[in-house]
Design a protein around this motif. Sequence first.
Motif, PDB file in Angstrom:
ATOM      1  N   ARG A  62       0.933  -1.159   0.050  1.00 24.19           N
ATOM      2  CA  ARG A  62       0.049   0.133  -0.161  1.00 24.19           C
ATOM      3  C   ARG A  62       1.164   1.268   0.148  1.00 24.19           C
ATOM      4  O   ARG A  62       1.932   1.308   0.738  1.00 24.19           O
ATOM      5  N   ALA A  63       0.368   2.307  -0.403  1.00 22.09           N
ATOM      6  CA  ALA A  63       1.151   3.581  -0.425  1.00 22.09           C
ATOM      7  C   ALA A  63      -0.134   4.673   0.062  1.00 22.09           C
ATOM      8  O   ALA A  63      -1.065   4.537  -0.393  1.00 22.09           O
ATOM      9  N   THR A  64       0.692   5.470   0.815  1.00 19.55           N
ATOM     10  CA  THR A  64      -0.196   6.720   1.423  1.00 19.55           C
ATOM     11  C   THR A  64       0.164   7.820   1.133  1.00 19.55           C
ATOM     12  O   THR A  64       1.141   8.073   1.641  1.00 19.55           O
ATOM     13  N   THR A  65      -0.481   8.888   0.711  1.00 16.46           N
ATOM     14  CA  THR A  65      -0.067  10.220   0.476  1.00 16.46           C
ATOM     15  C   THR A  65      -0.446  11.087   1.377  1.00 16.46           C
ATOM     16  O   THR A  65      -1.545  11.089   2.202  1.00 16.46           O
ATOM     17  N   TYR A  66       0.687  12.097   1.992  1.00 13.87           N
ATOM     18  CA  TYR A  66       0.084  13.020   3.273  1.00 13.87           C
ATOM     19  C   TYR A  66       0.494  14.319   2.491  1.00 13.87           C
ATOM     20  O   TYR A  66       1.270  14.756   1.585  1.00 13.87           O
ATOM     21  N   GLY A  67       0.053  15.242   3.248  1.00 11.80           N
ATOM     22  CA  GLY A  67       0.239  16.767   2.976  1.00 11.80           C
ATOM     23  C   GLY A  67       0.137  17.479   4.070  1.00 11.80           C
ATOM     24  O   GLY A  67      -0.452  17.397   5.352  1.00 11.80           O
ATOM     25  N   VAL A  68       0.530  18.865   4.098  1.00 11.54           N
ATOM     26  CA  VAL A  68       0.794  19.641   5.235  1.00 11.54           C
ATOM     27  C   VAL A  68       0.685  21.150   4.609  1.00 11.54           C
ATOM     28  O   VAL A  68       0.963  21.400   3.339  1.00 11.54           O
ATOM     29  N   LEU A  69      -0.115  22.228   5.203  1.00  6.85           N
ATOM     30  CA  LEU A  69      -0.029  23.352   4.639  1.00  6.85           C
ATOM     31  C   LEU A  69       1.056  24.225   5.289  1.00  6.85           C
ATOM     32  O   LEU A  69       1.223  24.174   6.733  1.00  6.85           O
ATOM     33  N   VAL A  70       1.817  25.113   4.483  1.00 13.74           N
ATOM     34  CA  VAL A  70       2.818  25.903   5.003  1.00 13.74           C
ATOM     35  C   VAL A  70       2.719  27.309   4.474  1.00 13.74           C
ATOM     36  O   VAL A  70       1.925  27.643   3.326  1.00 13.74           O
ATOM     37  N   GLU A  71       3.019  27.940   5.159  1.00 15.18           N
ATOM     38  CA  GLU A  71       3.435  29.565   4.985  1.00 15.18           C
ATOM     39  C   GLU A  71       4.964  29.675   4.695  1.00 15.18           C
ATOM     40  O   GLU A  71       5.908  29.297   5.169  1.00 15.18           O
ATOM     41  N   SER A  72       5.185  30.254   3.414  1.00 10.74           N
ATOM     42  CA  SER A  72       6.558  30.631   3.028  1.00 10.74           C
ATOM     43  C   SER A  72       6.710  31.420   2.040  1.00 10.74           C
ATOM     44  O   SER A  72       6.510  31.389   0.811  1.00 10.74           O
ATOM     45  N   THR A  73       7.370  32.704   2.474  1.00 13.16           N
ATOM     46  CA  THR A  73       7.879  33.808   1.538  1.00 13.16           C
ATOM     47  C   THR A  73       8.688  32.987   0.169  1.00 13.16           C
ATOM     48  O   THR A  73       8.728  33.516  -1.077  1.00 13.16           O
ATOM     49  N   PHE A  74       9.461  32.314   0.478  1.00 12.84           N
ATOM     50  CA  PHE A  74      10.662  31.698  -0.196  1.00 12.84           C
ATOM     51  C   PHE A  74       9.709  31.226  -1.478  1.00 12.84           C
ATOM     52  O   PHE A  74       9.995  31.190  -2.721  1.00 12.84           O
ATOM     53  N   LEU A  75       8.699  30.049  -0.986  1.00  9.96           N
ATOM     54  CA  LEU A  75       8.022  29.522  -2.139  1.00  9.96           C
ATOM     55  C   LEU A  75       7.037  30.407  -2.781  1.00  9.96           C
ATOM     56  O   LEU A  75       6.710  30.193  -3.917  1.00  9.96           O
ATOM     57  N   TRP A  76       6.478  31.355  -2.062  1.00 10.12           N
ATOM     58  CA  TRP A  76       5.694  32.544  -2.759  1.00 10.12           C
ATOM     59  C   TRP A  76       6.344  33.292  -3.877  1.00 10.12           C
ATOM     60  O   TRP A  76       5.638  33.304  -4.849  1.00 10.12           O
ATOM     61  N   LYS A  77       7.473  33.338  -3.676  1.00 13.39           N
ATOM     62  CA  LYS A  77       8.171  34.114  -4.782  1.00 13.39           C
ATOM     63  C   LYS A  77       8.409  33.205  -6.063  1.00 13.39           C
ATOM     64  O   LYS A  77       8.665  33.709  -7.024  1.00 13.39           O
ATOM     65  N   MET A  78       8.261  31.922  -5.842  1.00 12.79           N
ATOM     66  CA  MET A  78       8.238  30.660  -7.055  1.00 12.79           C
ATOM     67  C   MET A  78       7.147  30.658  -7.933  1.00 12.79           C
ATOM     68  O   MET A  78       7.514  29.916  -8.770  1.00 12.79           O
ATOM     69  N   HIS A  79       6.125  31.320  -7.326  1.00 14.36           N
ATOM     70  CA  HIS A  79       4.807  31.062  -8.157  1.00 14.36           C
ATOM     71  C   HIS A  79       4.092  32.601  -8.399  1.00 14.36           C
ATOM     72  O   HIS A  79       3.292  32.483  -9.569  1.00 14.36           O
ATOM     73  N   ASP A  80       4.225  33.430  -7.392  1.00 12.58           N
ATOM     74  CA  ASP A  80       3.429  34.596  -7.646  1.00 12.58           C
ATOM     75  C   ASP A  80       4.269  35.754  -8.275  1.00 12.58           C
ATOM     76  O   ASP A  80       4.491  36.649  -7.464  1.00 12.58           O
ATOM     77  N   LEU A  81       4.447  35.624  -9.493  1.00 12.13           N
ATOM     78  CA  LEU A  81       5.262  36.729 -10.298  1.00 12.13           C
ATOM     79  C   LEU A  81       4.607  38.001 -10.287  1.00 12.13           C
ATOM     80  O   LEU A  81       5.218  38.981 -10.004  1.00 12.13           O
ATOM     81  N   HIS A  82       3.256  38.061 -10.294  1.00 12.42           N
ATOM     82  CA  HIS A  82       2.659  39.423 -10.628  1.00 12.42           C
ATOM     83  C   HIS A  82       2.737  39.903  -9.179  1.00 12.42           C
ATOM     84  O   HIS A  82       3.098  41.412  -9.529  1.00 12.42           O
ATOM     85  N   SER A  83       2.592  39.799  -8.035  1.00 11.09           N
ATOM     86  CA  SER A  83       2.945  40.250  -7.061  1.00 11.09           C
ATOM     87  C   SER A  83       4.390  40.782  -6.826  1.00 11.09           C
ATOM     88  O   SER A  83       4.657  42.133  -6.323  1.00 11.09           O
ATOM     89  N   ASN A  84       5.203  40.086  -7.103  1.00 14.34           N
ATOM     90  CA  ASN A  84       6.569  40.359  -6.802  1.00 14.34           C
ATOM     91  C   ASN A  84       6.980  41.316  -7.779  1.00 14.34           C
ATOM     92  O   ASN A  84       7.924  42.059  -7.456  1.00 14.34           O
ATOM     93  N   GLU A  85       6.587  41.265  -9.128  1.00 16.07           N
ATOM     94  CA  GLU A  85       7.330  42.335  -9.795  1.00 16.07           C
ATOM     95  C   GLU A  85       6.621  43.611  -9.644  1.00 16.07           C
ATOM     96  O   GLU A  85       7.204  44.712  -9.987  1.00 16.07           O
ATOM     97  N   ALA A  86       5.316  43.466  -9.018  1.00 18.24           N
ATOM     98  CA  ALA A  86       4.807  44.831  -8.815  1.00 18.24           C
ATOM     99  C   ALA A  86       5.574  45.483  -7.765  1.00 18.24           C
ATOM    100  O   ALA A  86       5.715  46.754  -7.605  1.00 18.24           O
ATOM    101  N   ASN A  87       6.159  44.854  -6.788  1.00 22.24           N
ATOM    102  CA  ASN A  87       6.853  45.153  -5.757  1.00 22.24           C
ATOM    103  C   ASN A  87       8.457  45.942  -6.590  1.00 22.24           C
ATOM    104  O   ASN A  87       9.127  46.524  -5.640  1.00 22.24           O
ATOM    105  N   THR A  88       8.961  45.516  -7.435  1.00 23.97           N
ATOM    106  CA  THR A  88      10.047  46.137  -8.054  1.00 23.97           C
ATOM    107  C   THR A  88      10.092  47.302  -8.503  1.00 23.97           C
ATOM    108  O   THR A  88      10.800  48.272  -8.598  1.00 23.97           O
ATOM    109  N   GLU A  89       8.719  47.872  -9.010  1.00 23.32           N
ATOM    110  CA  GLU A  89       8.437  48.994  -9.425  1.00 23.32           C
ATOM    111  C   GLU A  89       9.518  49.690 -10.486  1.00 23.32           C
ATOM    112  O   GLU A  89      10.122  50.827 -10.596  1.00 23.32           O
ATOM    113  N   ASP A  90       9.775  48.659 -11.346  1.00 26.71           N
ATOM    114  CA  ASP A  90      10.657  49.177 -12.783  1.00 26.71           C
ATOM    115  C   ASP A  90       9.908  49.492 -13.942  1.00 26.71           C
ATOM    116  O   ASP A  90      10.654  49.696 -14.721  1.00 26.71           O
ATOM    117  N   GLY A  91       8.613  49.263 -13.739  1.00 31.24           N
ATOM    118  CA  GLY A  91       8.057  49.551 -14.950  1.00 31.24           C
ATOM    119  C   GLY A  91       7.968  48.647 -16.045  1.00 31.24           C
ATOM    120  O   GLY A  91       7.099  48.842 -17.145  1.00 31.24           O
TER     121      GLY A  91
END
Length: 577
Positions: A104-133
Amino acid sequence: MMAARALAAAGGGEGRGSVSACEAYLPMAKLTRRVFRANGMENKIKVFLKRSDELRVGVELDSRADILVSEILDSELLGEGLIPTLQHAHDMLLVKNPKTVPYRATTYGVLVESTFLWKMHDLHSNEANTEDGVWLTPDGTQNILSVKLQQHAMQCDALADEIRLLSEPFKVFEFDFWKRPDSHRETKIEIKATADGHAHAIISWWVLQLDSAGSIFYSTAPRWVRQSSGVDLPQCANGMKDWCDHWKQCVWFIQGTGAPAMKDQILALRASHDQTIISYQLNMNDEISSRSPKSDHLTLLPERIALYGDKAWRSALIGAVRNAMSGRSSPTCIVADDSVLLAVIVSSLLPSSKVITMFPGLRDKGFNYLRAVADANKFSMDRIEVIGKKASSLTMNDLKDEKINLVVGEPFYHGSEGMLPWQNLRFWNERTLLDPLLSEDAFIMPCKGILRLCAMSLPDLWRSRCSLKDVEGFDHSVVNDTFGACGDLSGEQQGPCLPYYVWQCGYTKKLSLVYSLMDFNFSEPIHSCFGKTKIKFAHDGICHGFAVWIDWVLDEKNSIVISTGPGKDYARPYGTV
């Protein structure tokens, strides 16, 4: 070989049982037979150069099998075709109620908060913070450049300092190998938040139950889950200590900016799987779709998304391009690689320029993307062209008799992110092929590459790559040359160069300063290079190899440099060991 040995030990001698093995990849099948010969088992196991779903009872197999032994698992569990393979085996190859390893195989998960991981997928918010136009994801098109909506394999032990757990581990799916699995399932899970925070990702792993009695387990759970969780996870045969290069954890990015959570709040999670993928919806707001992305939507690896949202990375490229174009009123520019960031930067900074994008991997998809973001970046597509040719085939007719004033690249080639560092010198080759079309004062960016290295202690990576000898009582030494093993090599034989994100390689320690080994001058056509240096060790330790990478010098003054050297930082992606 373990199955054949167990069969013999159980009294199933010649004529009283058989072991059949499947290997569809010819080089591996040949190597398999070499290993069998080295262990005197070539006459005890039948090897079929086929997938198991190509076998037929009465043709390859004399009868249905009583026991199934398999390892067709990836980091997500299902990606190597576990479900359809088991379905066919139960339908066509196995007796009713067979014995299986694993059970048998069982998959598990856990919810996490991580700015490091957030920067890896939310490009829109991060480039808004760069303010380079510069807008790679303008308002209304937030997902036009994104990571693929899937679980991404990642060594999450390395993220221990980058995450906060927002829940206890929760069970997702069970897959019983001893019975026919369903192709599709869905489950709803209520998750109690254990702290206030913002959920950016779900980190998942799996646990194998090897035997039916439930006494032998193997887990890919990250160490920080095992150490901090009060949940009774099974004790595993691997001792839960060894770093594993093959099986990692998986990260599912929660779409958009993530989901807020308050302590003791109940969050609703819907998990579903098809034959190869497990997907999630948190609070039922995420959109999960198996449809193909639109023609103007591009998907990149998480590390590349993080780079494109990184203020320092963008500033370096923008500054170098601005300096290079200073004083040029209507230059002709070629983007020699697959950098959509540079294509947008060049087109935005000088709208009167003519921009030719090679886009060797993106091609029309890259052009459609530029068309979708043109208005937001205030440039006209009338002055942008995607050349569907190799650099060697370009002529002055293609350029309408205008010489090239600017050749730029990151260098970055779509679909080739796992290359050895010097394979990105493809940029130098492209620049050389363009040489007859360059103006006398043409600017090449980057101006040069510097091959750098650092002595490293890498015990985890070393153990995962070192030469094989005895494995469970079987001689595996014949596989070392084929697999490119490290250590215990004969004579002057050297271990291979391997591309890795060094921060993902378990325990690491720098044993020396960083040394420069070789310069590549892109102002000149490509030519042979040579370099050597002496390494002085600055720290005690066992040197397992050298991390080797290229620093890209963007300007002639050597003042703007982008490094790809090792470090626990997505902006320094990978070295070579």
